[in-house]
Structure formats: C-alpha cells, structure tokens
Scaffold this motif. Structure first.
Motif, PDB file in Angstrom:
ATOM      1  N   LEU A   9       0.740  -1.268   0.102  1.00  0.00           N
ATOM      2  CA  LEU A   9       0.129   0.128  -0.015  1.00  0.00           C
ATOM      3  C   LEU A   9       0.740   1.097   0.004  1.00  0.00           C
ATOM      4  CD1 LEU A   9      -2.813   1.301  -0.076  1.00  0.00           C
ATOM      5  CD2 LEU A   9      -2.903   1.119   2.548  1.00  0.00           C
ATOM      6  N   GLN A  10       1.851   1.212   0.744  1.00  0.00           N
ATOM      7  CA  GLN A  10       3.046   2.390   0.710  1.00  0.00           C
ATOM      8  C   GLN A  10       3.529   2.483  -0.612  1.00  0.00           C
ATOM      9  OE1 GLN A  10       5.838   1.779   3.720  1.00  0.00           O
ATOM     10  NE2 GLN A  10       4.320   2.274   5.298  1.00  0.00           N
ATOM     11  N   ARG A  11       3.664   1.479  -1.289  1.00  0.00           N
ATOM     12  CA  ARG A  11       4.460   1.542  -2.775  1.00  0.00           C
ATOM     13  C   ARG A  11       3.376   2.247  -3.591  1.00  0.00           C
ATOM     14  NH1 ARG A  11       7.068  -3.537  -1.837  1.00  0.00           N
ATOM     15  NH2 ARG A  11       5.160  -4.684  -2.670  1.00  0.00           N
ATOM     16  N   ASP A  12       2.306   1.686  -3.416  1.00  0.00           N
ATOM     17  CA  ASP A  12       1.152   2.226  -4.250  1.00  0.00           C
ATOM     18  C   ASP A  12       0.923   3.714  -4.242  1.00  0.00           C
ATOM     19  OD1 ASP A  12       0.863  -0.444  -5.364  1.00  0.00           O
ATOM     20  OD2 ASP A  12      -1.007  -0.744  -4.054  1.00  0.00           O
ATOM     21  N   MET A  13       0.751   4.034  -3.246  1.00  0.00           N
ATOM     22  CA  MET A  13       0.552   5.629  -2.541  1.00  0.00           C
ATOM     23  C   MET A  13       1.781   6.465  -2.903  1.00  0.00           C
ATOM     24  SD  MET A  13      -1.714   5.362   1.190  1.00  0.00           S
ATOM     25  CE  MET A  13      -0.357   4.447   1.942  1.00  0.00           C
ATOM     26  N   ILE A  14       2.972   6.047  -2.824  1.00  0.00           N
ATOM     27  CA  ILE A  14       4.226   6.766  -3.408  1.00  0.00           C
ATOM     28  C   ILE A  14       4.177   6.829  -5.032  1.00  0.00           C
ATOM     29  CG2 ILE A  14       6.536   6.574  -3.482  1.00  0.00           C
ATOM     30  CD1 ILE A  14       6.511   5.274  -0.543  1.00  0.00           C
ATOM     31  N   LEU A  15       3.887   5.717  -5.446  1.00  0.00           N
ATOM     32  CA  LEU A  15       3.767   5.581  -7.056  1.00  0.00           C
ATOM     33  C   LEU A  15       2.632   6.725  -7.545  1.00  0.00           C
ATOM     34  CD1 LEU A  15       4.905   4.648  -9.710  1.00  0.00           C
ATOM     35  CD2 LEU A  15       3.402   2.635  -9.448  1.00  0.00           C
ATOM     36  N   SER A  16       1.704   6.435  -6.889  1.00  0.00           N
ATOM     37  CA  SER A  16       0.508   7.395  -7.364  1.00  0.00           C
ATOM     38  C   SER A  16       0.858   9.067  -7.235  1.00  0.00           C
ATOM     39  CB  SER A  16      -0.738   7.263  -6.439  1.00  0.00           C
ATOM     40  OG  SER A  16      -1.806   8.020  -6.732  1.00  0.00           O
ATOM     41  N   ALA A  17       1.798   9.145  -6.018  1.00  0.00           N
ATOM     42  CA  ALA A  17       1.931  10.609  -6.010  1.00  0.00           C
ATOM     43  C   ALA A  17       3.028  10.897  -7.118  1.00  0.00           C
ATOM     44  CB  ALA A  17       2.503  10.915  -4.596  1.00  0.00           C
ATOM     45  N   ASP A  44      12.152  -0.390  -4.319  1.00  0.00           N
ATOM     46  CA  ASP A  44      11.341  -1.484  -4.992  1.00  0.00           C
ATOM     47  C   ASP A  44      10.625  -0.993  -5.954  1.00  0.00           C
ATOM     48  OD1 ASP A  44      11.389  -2.873  -2.308  1.00  0.00           O
ATOM     49  OD2 ASP A  44       9.694  -2.129  -1.578  1.00  0.00           O
ATOM     50  N   LEU A  45      10.356   0.250  -6.385  1.00  0.00           N
ATOM     51  CA  LEU A  45       9.679   0.780  -7.462  1.00  0.00           C
ATOM     52  C   LEU A  45      10.866   1.019  -8.509  1.00  0.00           C
ATOM     53  CD1 LEU A  45       7.612   3.600  -6.044  1.00  0.00           C
ATOM     54  CD2 LEU A  45       6.833   1.590  -7.075  1.00  0.00           C
ATOM     55  N   ARG A  46      11.808   0.993  -8.425  1.00  0.00           N
ATOM     56  CA  ARG A  46      13.168   1.073  -9.208  1.00  0.00           C
ATOM     57  C   ARG A  46      13.210  -0.222  -9.958  1.00  0.00           C
ATOM     58  NH1 ARG A  46      17.134   4.984  -6.044  1.00  0.00           N
ATOM     59  NH2 ARG A  46      16.559   6.905  -7.265  1.00  0.00           N
ATOM     60  N   LYS A  47      13.153  -1.404  -8.905  1.00  0.00           N
ATOM     61  CA  LYS A  47      13.197  -2.921  -9.463  1.00  0.00           C
ATOM     62  C   LYS A  47      12.149  -3.162 -10.145  1.00  0.00           C
ATOM     63  CE  LYS A  47      16.039  -4.582  -5.695  1.00  0.00           C
ATOM     64  NZ  LYS A  47      16.139  -5.628  -4.368  1.00  0.00           N
ATOM     65  N   ALA A  48      10.955  -2.483 -10.115  1.00  0.00           N
ATOM     66  CA  ALA A  48       9.897  -2.740 -10.827  1.00  0.00           C
ATOM     67  C   ALA A  48       9.791  -2.082 -11.990  1.00  0.00           C
ATOM     68  CB  ALA A  48       8.541  -2.336 -10.191  1.00  0.00           C
ATOM     69  N   GLY A  49      10.863  -1.290 -12.598  1.00  0.00           N
ATOM     70  CA  GLY A  49      11.144  -0.500 -13.792  1.00  0.00           C
ATOM     71  C   GLY A  49      10.922   1.009 -13.862  1.00  0.00           C
ATOM     72  N   TYR A  50      10.779   1.496 -12.492  1.00  0.00           N
ATOM     73  CA  TYR A  50      10.368   3.076 -12.742  1.00  0.00           C
ATOM     74  C   TYR A  50      11.589   3.701 -12.540  1.00  0.00           C
ATOM     75  CZ  TYR A  50       5.362   1.744 -12.383  1.00  0.00           C
ATOM     76  OH  TYR A  50       4.285   1.335 -12.556  1.00  0.00           O
ATOM     77  N   LYS A  51      11.728   4.771 -13.312  1.00  0.00           N
ATOM     78  CA  LYS A  51      13.174   5.528 -13.193  1.00  0.00           C
ATOM     79  C   LYS A  51      12.686   6.701 -12.297  1.00  0.00           C
ATOM     80  CE  LYS A  51      14.619   4.294 -17.862  1.00  0.00           C
ATOM     81  NZ  LYS A  51      14.965   4.769 -19.084  1.00  0.00           N
ATOM     82  N   ILE A  52      13.267   6.690 -10.973  1.00  0.00           N
ATOM     83  CA  ILE A  52      13.016   7.620 -10.127  1.00  0.00           C
ATOM     84  C   ILE A  52      14.315   8.483  -9.914  1.00  0.00           C
ATOM     85  CG2 ILE A  52      12.389   8.035  -7.734  1.00  0.00           C
ATOM     86  CD1 ILE A  52      10.720   5.625  -8.116  1.00  0.00           C
TER      87      ILE A  52
END
Length: 75
Positions: A9-17, A44-52
């Motif tokens: 849920l934290q990942r989802d909220m962070i990604l949404s923002a 975690d999001l970077r591992k999922a392919g997002y460039k942050i």
C-alpha cells in the motif's frame, strides 16, 4: 497500538503521487502515509522498472540534508 499501511500500500501511494508529478521527501512520506522507509520503497519501485530521480538538498556549508524523489519524465 498504531497500525501502519502495508509495504504494498505504501508503494502504491508513493507511486500514485510520483505519477501525479509530485516530489516526495522522507518526512512527507512519514506524515502522509506512515512510511518510515521511503528509500526502500523507492528501491522497490526502481526494481519494478520505474526511473526515479533523487535530488539532495544542500546547505550553505555543502552538507546534504534531505533527499527529494521524483519520477523521471520518460516514465
């Protein structure tokens, strides 16, 4: 006892923002989502392919303070 949102849920909220164009700091994540490990969620999001991207705020003496994360425009 205080309950904190799950890691997912934290990942989802962070990604949404981030997808909404917002930048996020650890203090913001703690206050808004009860996330005490923002760097881990970003990893975690970077591992999922997002460039942050991360930008460090620097004081007058050159000391780094707080990281500010944002999504790369190419995502």
């Amino acid at each position: 006892m205080r309950r904190f949102p799950s890691t997912q849920l934290q990942r989802d909220m962070i990604l949404s923002a981030l997808l909404a164009g917002k930048t996020i700091t650890a203090s913001m994540a703690r206050q808004q989502w009860g996330c005490y490990r923002l760097a881990n969620r970003v990893r975690d999001l970077r591992k999922a392919g997002y460039k942050i991207l991360v930008e460090m705020s620097i004081d007058a003496e050159g000391n780094a303070h707080e990281a500010r994360y944002r999504l790369h425009e190419g995502n």
